[in-house]
Design a protein around this motif. Structure first.
Motif, PDB file in Angstrom:
ATOM      1  N   LYS A 123      82.614   1.913 -18.712  1.00 47.85           N
ATOM      2  CA  LYS A 123      82.928   0.703 -19.485  1.00 47.85           C
ATOM      3  C   LYS A 123      84.223   0.896 -20.273  1.00 47.85           C
ATOM      4  CE  LYS A 123      80.890  -2.697 -22.578  1.00 47.85           C
ATOM      5  NZ  LYS A 123      79.651  -3.113 -23.255  1.00 47.85           N
ATOM      6  N   GLU A 124      84.408   2.061 -20.866  1.00 48.80           N
ATOM      7  CA  GLU A 124      85.657   2.346 -21.582  1.00 48.80           C
ATOM      8  C   GLU A 124      86.862   2.234 -20.642  1.00 48.80           C
ATOM      9  OE1 GLU A 124      85.090   6.230 -23.312  1.00 48.80           O
ATOM     10  OE2 GLU A 124      84.792   5.315 -25.292  1.00 48.80           O
ATOM     11  N   PHE A 125      86.697   2.717 -19.415  1.00 45.59           N
ATOM     12  CA  PHE A 125      87.770   2.625 -18.431  1.00 45.59           C
ATOM     13  C   PHE A 125      88.097   1.162 -18.127  1.00 45.59           C
ATOM     14  CE2 PHE A 125      89.063   2.058 -14.005  1.00 45.59           C
ATOM     15  CZ  PHE A 125      90.241   2.793 -13.994  1.00 45.59           C
ATOM     16  N   LEU A 126      87.067   0.351 -17.913  1.00 42.86           N
ATOM     17  CA  LEU A 126      87.296  -1.075 -17.640  1.00 42.86           C
ATOM     18  C   LEU A 126      88.058  -1.737 -18.779  1.00 42.86           C
ATOM     19  CD1 LEU A 126      83.815  -2.122 -16.184  1.00 42.86           C
ATOM     20  CD2 LEU A 126      85.917  -1.618 -14.909  1.00 42.86           C
TER      21      LEU A 126
ATOM     22  N   TYR B  46      91.187 -14.291   3.842  1.00 43.38           N
ATOM     23  CA  TYR B  46      90.205 -15.278   3.400  1.00 43.38           C
ATOM     24  C   TYR B  46      90.516 -15.662   1.968  1.00 43.38           C
ATOM     25  CZ  TYR B  46      87.706 -11.535   0.918  1.00 43.38           C
ATOM     26  OH  TYR B  46      87.383 -10.504   0.078  1.00 43.38           O
ATOM     27  N   ASN B  47      89.997 -16.800   1.551  1.00 45.71           N
ATOM     28  CA  ASN B  47      90.174 -17.240   0.174  1.00 45.71           C
ATOM     29  C   ASN B  47      89.006 -16.734  -0.663  1.00 45.71           C
ATOM     30  OD1 ASN B  47      92.623 -18.682   0.428  1.00 45.71           O
ATOM     31  ND2 ASN B  47      91.517 -20.322   1.455  1.00 45.71           N
ATOM     32  N   GLY B  48      89.334 -15.967  -1.704  1.00 43.96           N
ATOM     33  CA  GLY B  48      88.316 -15.389  -2.576  1.00 43.96           C
ATOM     34  C   GLY B  48      88.432 -15.933  -3.988  1.00 43.96           C
ATOM     35  N   ASN B  49      87.697 -15.326  -4.892  1.00 40.92           N
ATOM     36  CA  ASN B  49      87.689 -15.760  -6.298  1.00 40.92           C
ATOM     37  C   ASN B  49      89.041 -15.618  -6.974  1.00 40.92           C
ATOM     38  OD1 ASN B  49      84.972 -16.326  -6.080  1.00 40.92           O
ATOM     39  ND2 ASN B  49      84.329 -14.354  -6.928  1.00 40.92           N
ATOM     40  N   TYR B  50      89.888 -14.713  -6.473  1.00 42.13           N
ATOM     41  CA  TYR B  50      91.177 -14.459  -7.114  1.00 42.13           C
ATOM     42  C   TYR B  50      92.349 -14.884  -6.236  1.00 42.13           C
ATOM     43  CZ  TYR B  50      88.073 -11.839 -10.088  1.00 42.13           C
ATOM     44  OH  TYR B  50      87.048 -11.493 -10.915  1.00 42.13           O
ATOM     45  N   GLY B  51      92.096 -15.815  -5.324  1.00 42.49           N
ATOM     46  CA  GLY B  51      93.150 -16.292  -4.442  1.00 42.49           C
ATOM     47  C   GLY B  51      93.003 -15.726  -3.047  1.00 42.49           C
ATOM     48  N   LYS B  52      94.092 -15.797  -2.305  1.00 44.42           N
ATOM     49  CA  LYS B  52      94.075 -15.340  -0.919  1.00 44.42           C
ATOM     50  C   LYS B  52      93.917 -13.822  -0.883  1.00 44.42           C
ATOM     51  CE  LYS B  52      96.579 -15.897   3.420  1.00 44.42           C
ATOM     52  NZ  LYS B  52      97.812 -16.439   4.025  1.00 44.42           N
ATOM     53  N   GLN B  53      92.965 -13.363  -0.070  1.00 44.54           N
ATOM     54  CA  GLN B  53      92.666 -11.949   0.082  1.00 44.54           C
ATOM     55  C   GLN B  53      93.129 -11.487   1.460  1.00 44.54           C
ATOM     56  OE1 GLN B  53      90.537 -10.205  -2.459  1.00 44.54           O
ATOM     57  NE2 GLN B  53      91.360 -11.978  -3.501  1.00 44.54           N
ATOM     58  N   LEU B  54      93.735 -10.319   1.512  1.00 41.14           N
ATOM     59  CA  LEU B  54      94.157  -9.729   2.774  1.00 41.14           C
ATOM     60  C   LEU B  54      93.204  -8.589   3.109  1.00 41.14           C
ATOM     61  CD1 LEU B  54      98.014  -9.494   2.189  1.00 41.14           C
ATOM     62  CD2 LEU B  54      96.697 -11.382   3.162  1.00 41.14           C
ATOM     63  N   VAL B  55      92.711  -8.595   4.321  1.00 39.17           N
ATOM     64  CA  VAL B  55      91.838  -7.520   4.808  1.00 39.17           C
ATOM     65  C   VAL B  55      92.711  -6.637   5.690  1.00 39.17           C
ATOM     66  CG1 VAL B  55      89.757  -6.925   6.095  1.00 39.17           C
ATOM     67  CG2 VAL B  55      89.856  -9.067   4.774  1.00 39.17           C
ATOM     68  N   ALA B  56      92.687  -5.333   5.418  1.00 38.54           N
ATOM     69  CA  ALA B  56      93.511  -4.404   6.171  1.00 38.54           C
ATOM     70  C   ALA B  56      92.654  -3.250   6.680  1.00 38.54           C
ATOM     71  CB  ALA B  56      94.639  -3.884   5.281  1.00 38.54           C
ATOM     72  N   GLU B  57      93.150  -2.598   7.730  1.00 37.14           N
ATOM     73  CA  GLU B  57      92.418  -1.454   8.266  1.00 37.14           C
ATOM     74  C   GLU B  57      93.400  -0.370   8.686  1.00 37.14           C
ATOM     75  OE1 GLU B  57      90.013  -2.430  11.694  1.00 37.14           O
ATOM     76  OE2 GLU B  57      91.686  -2.134  13.048  1.00 37.14           O
ATOM     77  N   LYS B  58      92.819   0.838   8.760  1.00 34.66           N
ATOM     78  CA  LYS B  58      93.576   1.982   9.240  1.00 34.66           C
ATOM     79  C   LYS B  58      92.662   2.802  10.128  1.00 34.66           C
ATOM     80  CE  LYS B  58      96.194   6.049   7.862  1.00 34.66           C
ATOM     81  NZ  LYS B  58      96.666   6.851   6.729  1.00 34.66           N
ATOM     82  N   ILE B  59      93.137   3.134  11.299  1.00 35.24           N
ATOM     83  CA  ILE B  59      92.386   4.000  12.200  1.00 35.24           C
ATOM     84  C   ILE B  59      92.721   5.433  11.806  1.00 35.24           C
ATOM     85  CG2 ILE B  59      92.082   4.719  14.600  1.00 35.24           C
ATOM     86  CD1 ILE B  59      92.879   1.776  15.332  1.00 35.24           C
ATOM     87  N   ILE B  60      91.676   6.219  11.505  1.00 33.56           N
ATOM     88  CA  ILE B  60      91.911   7.577  11.018  1.00 33.56           C
ATOM     89  C   ILE B  60      91.359   8.657  11.947  1.00 33.56           C
ATOM     90  CG2 ILE B  60      92.068   6.898   8.610  1.00 33.56           C
ATOM     91  CD1 ILE B  60      89.217   8.005   8.237  1.00 33.56           C
ATOM     92  N   GLY B  61      90.574   8.265  12.921  1.00 34.59           N
ATOM     93  CA  GLY B  61      90.004   9.303  13.780  1.00 34.59           C
ATOM     94  C   GLY B  61      89.657   8.789  15.145  1.00 34.59           C
TER      95      GLY B  61
ATOM     96  N   THR C  52      91.178  -8.373 -14.949  1.00 33.50           N
ATOM     97  CA  THR C  52      91.602  -9.485 -15.797  1.00 33.50           C
ATOM     98  C   THR C  52      90.433 -10.311 -16.321  1.00 33.50           C
ATOM     99  OG1 THR C  52      91.959 -10.833 -13.830  1.00 33.50           O
ATOM    100  CG2 THR C  52      93.877  -9.647 -14.717  1.00 33.50           C
ATOM    101  N   ASP C  53      89.279 -10.246 -15.673  1.00 37.99           N
ATOM    102  CA  ASP C  53      88.111 -10.977 -16.175  1.00 37.99           C
ATOM    103  C   ASP C  53      87.736 -10.526 -17.574  1.00 37.99           C
ATOM    104  OD1 ASP C  53      87.990 -12.242 -13.751  1.00 37.99           O
ATOM    105  OD2 ASP C  53      86.192 -11.206 -13.044  1.00 37.99           O
ATOM    106  N   TYR C  54      88.121  -9.306 -17.932  1.00 38.14           N
ATOM    107  CA  TYR C  54      87.696  -8.735 -19.208  1.00 38.14           C
ATOM    108  C   TYR C  54      88.780  -8.810 -20.286  1.00 38.14           C
ATOM    109  CZ  TYR C  54      84.210  -6.963 -15.986  1.00 38.14           C
ATOM    110  OH  TYR C  54      83.239  -6.877 -15.027  1.00 38.14           O
ATOM    111  N   VAL C  55      89.819  -9.603 -20.059  1.00 39.53           N
ATOM    112  CA  VAL C  55      90.877  -9.749 -21.057  1.00 39.53           C
ATOM    113  C   VAL C  55      90.340 -10.418 -22.313  1.00 39.53           C
ATOM    114  CG1 VAL C  55      93.055 -10.917 -21.583  1.00 39.53           C
ATOM    115  CG2 VAL C  55      92.775  -9.715 -19.410  1.00 39.53           C
ATOM    116  N   ASN C  56      89.591 -11.489 -22.145  1.00 36.67           N
ATOM    117  CA  ASN C  56      89.099 -12.239 -23.300  1.00 36.67           C
ATOM    118  C   ASN C  56      87.669 -11.900 -23.678  1.00 36.67           C
ATOM    119  OD1 ASN C  56      91.521 -13.735 -23.627  1.00 36.67           O
ATOM    120  ND2 ASN C  56      90.918 -15.019 -21.900  1.00 36.67           N
TER     121      ASN C  56
END
Length: 172
Positions: free
Chosen positions: A29-32, A157-172, A40-44
């Motif tokens: 909680k201290e970190f948040l 997709y459109n999320g709570n904070y605007g347009k969201q980008l989904v990304a991936e990385k192949i690692i193995g 930003t939800d926790y600014v106010n």
């Protein structure tokens, strides 16, 4: 995935955080509260104890609690970041990075890259072949960081904070 591969910064250590441990919830909680530029939800309004615990308990559909890991990143005794990881989601051998958050002073540093590289090695060692993550389209700093790590956009997709980008990385 219980053990996190270490990194080469002597004062940095990483350990699992426990959402049932009052001390871990308190430092989380201290970190948040210190990272309101990101949460930003926790600014106010400060997060409630339930909202703090939600970071540990919220799961995607059809995911078991045993698939989710919340790692605290500590600089000596101070929580300075965390990683939220869900293994085998959305399917076997694919993992989803829910959060990779550092206090502002650590972002864009060599440490951020080394922490990410340690995460990638750790999840690769457990059988993950592809990593997914999502970030806000307007977050250009995040876009540069994830692109530099080798991620490619696969969806939006459109999320709570605007347009969201989904990304991936192949690692193995």
């Amino acid at each position: 995935m219980k053990h996190f591969n270490t990194i080469d910064f002597p004062s940095i250590h990483i350990r699992l955080l426990d959402g049932n441990n009052e001390a871990d919830l308190f430092i989380f909680k201290e970190f948040l509260l210190r990272t309101k530029d990101y949460f930003t939800d926790y600014v106010n309004v400060d997060p409630t104890d339930e909202q703090v615990k939600e970071f540990f308990t919220s799961l995607p559909p059809k995911v078991l609690p045993s698939q989710k890991y919340v790692y605290g990143i500590f600089d000596r005794d101070r929580l300075m970041g965390f990683i939220d990881w869900v293994e085998d989601y959305p399917q076997k051998e694919i993992g989803t990075l829910g959060y990779f958050v550092l206090e502002e002073e650590y972002r864009g540093t060599k440490l951020a890259e080394e922490l990410y590289n340690a995460l990638e090695k750790t999840v690769s060692d457990t059988g993950t072949k592809i990593m997914h993550l999502t970030f806000i389209e307007d977050d250009k700093r995040a876009a540069r960081f994830w692109e530099k790590q080798g991620y490619q956009q696969i969806d939006t997709y459109n999320g709570n904070y605007g347009k969201q980008l989904v990304a991936e990385k192949i690692i193995g």
